[in-house]
Enzyme design. Structure first.
Site, PDB file in Angstrom:
ATOM      1  N   TYR A 101       0.954  -1.355  -0.088  1.00 14.42           N
ATOM      2  CA  TYR A 101      -0.096  -0.112   0.013  1.00 14.42           C
ATOM      3  C   TYR A 101       0.763   1.352   0.074  1.00 14.42           C
ATOM      4  O   TYR A 101       1.898   1.166   0.732  1.00 14.42           O
ATOM      5  CB  TYR A 101      -0.983   0.108   1.362  1.00 14.42           C
ATOM      6  CG  TYR A 101      -1.556   1.429   1.468  1.00 14.42           C
ATOM      7  CD1 TYR A 101      -2.867   1.826   0.878  1.00 14.42           C
ATOM      8  CD2 TYR A 101      -0.805   2.351   2.104  1.00 14.42           C
ATOM      9  CE1 TYR A 101      -3.370   2.813   1.159  1.00 14.42           C
ATOM     10  CE2 TYR A 101      -1.394   3.473   2.264  1.00 14.42           C
ATOM     11  CZ  TYR A 101      -2.941   3.953   1.784  1.00 14.42           C
ATOM     12  OH  TYR A 101      -3.142   5.022   1.944  1.00 14.42           O
ATOM     13  N   GLU A 189      -3.945   7.122  -3.625  1.00 12.20           N
ATOM     14  CA  GLU A 189      -3.316   5.978  -2.937  1.00 12.20           C
ATOM     15  C   GLU A 189      -3.413   4.655  -3.889  1.00 12.20           C
ATOM     16  O   GLU A 189      -4.199   4.785  -4.980  1.00 12.20           O
ATOM     17  CB  GLU A 189      -4.127   5.524  -1.671  1.00 12.20           C
ATOM     18  CG  GLU A 189      -5.643   5.151  -1.904  1.00 12.20           C
ATOM     19  CD  GLU A 189      -6.279   4.940  -0.726  1.00 12.20           C
ATOM     20  OE1 GLU A 189      -7.379   4.146  -0.673  1.00 12.20           O
ATOM     21  OE2 GLU A 189      -5.888   5.269   0.285  1.00 12.20           O
TER      22      GLU A 189
END
Length: 383
Positions: A101, A189
């Site tokens: 991530y 993101e």
């Protein structure tokens, strides 16, 4: 403004972030044709802005044309958490060995942007942050200087990313920050950033939200908002009504007047074991039609099982709010969900006496109101 996955991936790819080959499709035939051109296996992904698409049946991995057609037929036209799916992204499947991530957002408490990296990609990062905050490495950035190479490397190393791909992940992180900065981002993101067996890193998902007040500086992104089509009908309706509204994944609808009041209510719903369905700030005024519009929005969300009103009377008096709620609810032939009301502030006691308790449940404290709404929602789930 929230970009759809396919739009965010276009922005990321243009900036040099590796993304899988993909094609947007609006019909089953287009999806099958795209899958044939890309080559199997492919992922067929609903293009709606909700979390948990895979668990809800909105993402399917297919190995041939027959499976592609079945998947496209099941996804296009489906109702995914209350949102109609009218397009899918047909995307090259990534043979990965690890999921990471990376993200960039504003840390308002610190007053600076923050870059985040975790080896716990592919899952809800909010849950990771709550359950194991140390699993997310954070690096604050001075916006006057931007993200420096050493900061990107530090975040990656602190997260424990494999050294063989650390430099590539750091490069993606720096590019993501630059996009966030250049494009007036609110959040950006990649979850997951996949690592392949060949040591490549690929953005398998993409999120980019833009500050609405800066769209005049981002004409290309503003055009994407038009291209996205209907999107979330409730959020569009909120724009028409002039409400501040964010749709969430829970089942307790929340209506308040003031962002801080609504946020407090959200926190209490979570504290008492419930799950908020939305953030809805109606702002000032207590006219019946404005209250009716707010109720119409919350009642239109299929996920909502109960509603809690949290109204503080400042300039607006509690008795005016109560009259507005009564008149609004009287417009409905049948109240589709139980409604709990808490009033405080100017003329609150008078307002609670005015409220029609055949239509609403009245509670004197916010804690009691939230607990009652959570209980109602639980009863609806169990029924």
């Amino acid at each position: 403004m929230k970009l759809h996955e396919y739009q965010a991936k276009q922005v990321f790819a243009d900036a040099g972030i590796p993304t899988p080959a993909s094609t947007l499709a609006t019909t089953v035939d287009e999806a099958v044709e795209a899958a044939e051109e890309i080559g199997y296996p492919v992922a067929i992904k609903a293009q709606v802005q909700v979390g948990g698409r895979g668990k809800a049946g909105g993402i399917k991995l297919v190995d041939d044309a027959e499976e592609a057609r079945e998947a496209a037929e099941s996804i296009i036209g489906m109702d995914l958490k209350g949102i109609h799916v009218d397009r899918v992204l047909v995307e090259e499947a990534v043979d990965f060995v690890n999921e990471l991530y990376v993200g960039v957002t504003m840390d308002r408490g610190q007053g600076e942007p923050v870059a985040m990296v975790s080896t716990r990609g592919g899952v809800n990062i909010e849950e990771v942050a709550e359950e194991d905050p140390d699993a997310i490495a954070r690096e604050h950035i001075d916006p006057a200087f931007g993200m420096q190479p050493y900061q990107a490397r530090k975040a990656v190393y602190d997260a424990g990313v494999d050294r063989e791909v650390a430099n590539d992940v750091a490069s993606v992180l720096r590019t993501l920050y630059q996009l966030w900065d250049d494009r007036d981002g609110a959040d950006a993101e990649i979850n997951p950033l996949m690592v392949t067996s060949d040591g490549e890193v690929i953005a398998a998902d993409a999120v980019m939200n833009i500050d609405d007040d800066a769209l005049f500086r981002q004409p290309e992104l503003a055009e994407m908002e038009d291209e996205a089509g209907d999107g979330d009908a409730l959020e569009q309706k909120a724009d028409e009504y002039g409400f501040d509204y964010v749709r969430l994944d829970g089942n307790v609808g929340i209506i308040g007047n003031g962002a801080g009041l609504v946020m407090t209510t959200l926190d209490l719903v979570d504290f008492y074991g419930g799950s908020p369905a939305n953030f809805l700030d109606v702002g000032g005024g207590a006219k019946a039609q404005r209250i009716a519009n707010a109720l119409d929005m919350v009642f239109s969300d299929d996920n909502v099982d109960s509603v809690v009103f949290n109204i503080f009377g400042g300039i607006t008096r509690g008795d005016e709010v109560a009259n507005g709620i009564n008149q609004a609810l009287e417009q409905f032939e049948e109240i589709p969900k139980p409604v709990v009301v808490r009033l405080a502030g100017t003329n609150a006691e008078e307002g609670m006496e005015i409220l029609n308790e055949e239509l609403v449940t009245v509670e004197h404290t916010l804690e009691d109101a939230v607990q009652r709404a959570v209980d109602y929602a639980d009863e609806e789930v169990e029924a």
